[in-house]
Scaffold this motif. Structure first.
Motif: not given
Lengths: 482, 211
Positions: A241-242, A387-388, A429-432, A452-453
């Motif tokens: 979901a963006w 990261l992605t 994006s930073v991913l967690a 969540y990115g």
């Protein structure tokens, strides 16, 4: 008196049916709208978001159940074949025994098969290793019946365990090979209770009802699993979901025409690769592919000029050029409205148009994350971060729709010119996130995770406008260890 | 000025006369929708939480509805509160609106009337007869017909709350006494009495103005 009353009522009704002129009245302060905007309920949005985890959980559960069921189904087939071979051995042994010793045997083949089945069922229920060894010894004794033509089972049991097979006494060499293979394969027993952990599996439920099937849980463990699991590879599927994160305002003077802009969700699929770094930490990467749409909707109001219109055959045309803003850069539009010469229109009559277009993006992403398992690598809850990197392979205008609400407009056409170089193709994006991994077999596992990115760079930017796209990602991965 | 720029300016200006402004005019029965399809589309946008569409709807109706609220509340702050509460309810319940059953303006008006009545009920409307009321309303012209809406609203605001509420509902909104009784939790006879007293008081006010 009544007339007076009626006149009064009529007087007030007439007065309050008049048009209200805003300039005569104290208008509500700006803070009234601010307060309203702050209180407008967002329940609908919350409901939509609230359902998402349920769908993900339900989907994950379904996939896990199917995989487990399929895995058990494969086991069932394999073990059924082995069990049949075992019975064949017994039948052949008895047959051989009858012919070589010339002693009458009271038991027929069916009775022997029943005896073996009952014995195996009993052993599986009791589930102790010693019992199983006993069972194995019995099998070997059965084999010895075939090999040594002896019917003294108990006394020969220990000897058989120690004595190597005597190939010279065997007529059917293939059968001996089968028995040797069998001896290597059957080394342990898996108790049915382990599979009762998954009550949703219809196959397991079937086993639970059918006691004779309990001995099907004998698990072949050849080849032995590699306990270090250095690499994990497998397919993944996800739902993204963006969320548009916008700072500033459009530079474009026609930004007021834009009434709605949303980025639709994506389904992603790809290949995951993980490397076990230590007992708790796993490095994850891979490649994913997805597509997403960004819909921009405009309400356009144009004055149709009869002075500037161009005669084209029996029709008249008005041509318009716009530069409209979108979250992914401006588009240039060339609009042509035509009417028949006989249609009635006033000069500068307003033409209302609904106009919508969709930016279609194809992208691949490469995640670089670390997973930290709360208990131990390979099983249970884990936290994930990293990261992605997204690479936009293609960005183009996919759909353009125009609708006018005027009778005199006979035809309309719109040509859109979009420069897709306006966007940044490489986004990070930073991913967690958090996830859960479950081993299905010794070498196969499944992972369900949600991340969540937070976008670090702008997908599109101009002097006063920055557009980032954050993501909420739910993913299911199958992992095979190598 | 190049033609393109003129066009852009025209479009920007016309935007301010959007369909919701037309809807606002319809509120008092002057203009009907020309572009109903667009109206429905914008309602959907409001339901979807599009702030631009919501702001447009607010801008189109705010004056009419503020006037409505001022007819029910003598205090301007109470009227503002009612306006605020009413719009929150409109946006909250907009998905319940059925265009087949009536115009959006009528639906919004009904929501606001109910909001005002609810707010009045919370403050406990006094339906007792009041004989000592303030007739200090000052009007600088002596011709009744020249009284404008703002003046009339001020006169209505001078009525005691019970009189004012029944008068508004019966005379301006067109409710009957049974409906008023149901809405306010009073008897029909009380509604009739309150209306009669409201009219008498208004007449005294007008006579005072015309002197």
């Amino acid at each position: 008196m009544d007339d007076k009353n009626n006149n009064l009522e009529k007087f007030f009704r007439q007065k309050f049916n008049q048009k209200i002129e805003p300039q005569d009245w104290n208008l509500p302060d700006n803070d009234v709208w601010d307060n309203i905007a702050a209180q407008i309920p967002t329940d609908k949005k919350k409901r939509r978001i609230g359902m998402l985890p349920l769908f993900i959980f339900g989907g994950g559960l379904l996939v896990a159940t199917l995989l487990l069921g399929y895995d058990n189904y494969l086991k069932t087939n394999e073990i059924t074949v082995l069990q049949q071979e075992l019975k064949d051995c017994a039948n052949l042994a008895i047959a051989n025994d009858n012919t070589e010793i010339n002693e009458p045997k009271p038991k027929n083949i069916d009775q022997v098969q029943d005896d073996i089945s009952v014995k195996e069922t009993k052993l599986a229920y009791e589930g102790t290793k010693s019992e199983f060894q006993h069972s194995l010894a019995k099998k070997k004794i059965t084999r010895s019946l075939f090999l040594n033509s002896s019917n003294q089972l108990n006394s020969q049991e220990n000897e058989v365990m120690k004595t190597p097979l005597n190939h010279s006494d065997i007529n059917d060499r293939n059968m001996v090979e089968k028995l040797e293979e069998e001896q290597k394969t059957f080394t342990t027993i898996t108790f049915p209770g382990k599979l009762y952990k998954y009550p949703l599996s219809p196959i397991v439920s079937k086993f639970a009802k059918d006691k004779s099937a309990l001995n099907l849980f004998i698990t072949p463990i050849n080849p032995k699993p590699n306990k270090s699991h250095p690499f994990l590879v497998g397919p993944n599927v996800g739902y993204i979901a963006w969320q548009d994160r916008i700072q500033g305002t459009f530079d474009n003077p026609l930004s007021e025409l834009l009434v709605k802009e949303v980025t639709g969700p994506s389904v992603s699929y790809g290949l995951s690769l993980s490397k076990v770094l230590n007992k708790r930490v796993v490095f994850n990467t891979g490649i994913n592919y997805y597509e997403r749409n960004q819909l921009s909707q405009y309400a356009i109001n144009l004055p149709y000029s009869t002075v500037d219109e161009i005669a084209v055959g029996a029709e008249f045309e008005n041509r318009f050029q716009h530069s409209l803003p979108t979250g992914l850069g401006s588009i240039n539009t060339n609009l042509v409205l035509s009417r028949s010469a006989s249609s009635i229109v006033q000069n500068n009559e307003n033409v209302y148009l609904d106009f919508a277009l969709s930016n279609h993006i194809k992208a691949i992403s490469i995640p670089l994350t670390l997973s930290y398992f709360v208990k131990e690598e390979g099983n249970g809850l884990f936290l994930q971060g990293g990261l992605t990197h997204e690479w936009i392979v293609q960005n183009r205008i996919k759909e353009v729709e125009t609708e006018s609400h005027h009778q005199f407009v006979k035809d309309k056409s719109i040509i859109v010119d979009y420069n897709d170089a306006q966007i940044n193709r490489l986004n990070t994006s930073v991913l967690a996130g958090i996830g859960y991994q479950k081993s299905l077999t010794a070498n196969l596992g499944i992972t369900i995770s949600a991340q969540y990115g937070f976008a670090l760079n702008n997908t599109y930017q101009s002097n006063a406008y920055q557009h980032k796209i954050d993501q909420l990602n739910a993913q299911i991965r199958l992992l095979k260890s190598w | 000025m190049p033609r393109k720029s003129i066009l852009f300016n025209n479009i920007t200006q016309k935007l301010k006369q959007d369909v919701f402004v037309s809807a606002g005019n319809y509120f008092i029965g002057i203009v009907t929708f020309k572009y109903r399809m667009m109206d429905i589309q914008k309602i959907k946008l409001c339901i979807d939480g599009n702030w631009l569409a919501q702001k447009e709807l607010y801008e189109a109706y705010k004056v009419n509805l503020f006037v409505l609220c001022q007819r029910y509340f003598s205090d301007l702050e109470d009227a503002k509160d009612a306006l605020q509460e009413g719009f929150v309810k409109v946006f909250r319940d907009l998905h319940q609106y059925d265009e087949e059953k009536g115009h959006l303006a009528s639906w919004i008006k009904k929501v606001f009337i109910n909001t005002c009545l609810e707010k009045l009920r919370k403050n406990k409307i006094d339906f007792q007869q009041i004989t000592d009321f303030d007739l200090s309303f000052v009007y600088d012209q002596d011709i009744l017909s020249e009284l404008n809406l703002k003046d009339l609203t001020k006169i209505i605001q001078k009525l005691p709350t019970g009189y004012r509420t029944v008068f508004n509902l019966y005379v301006i909104e067109g409710y009957n006494h049974q409906e008023i009784a149901d809405q306010l939790g009073i008897s029909e006879s009380t509604s009739k009495t309150q209306l009669m007293k409201a009219k008498n008081m208004l007449r005294l006010m007008f006579e005072d103005i015309l002197k």
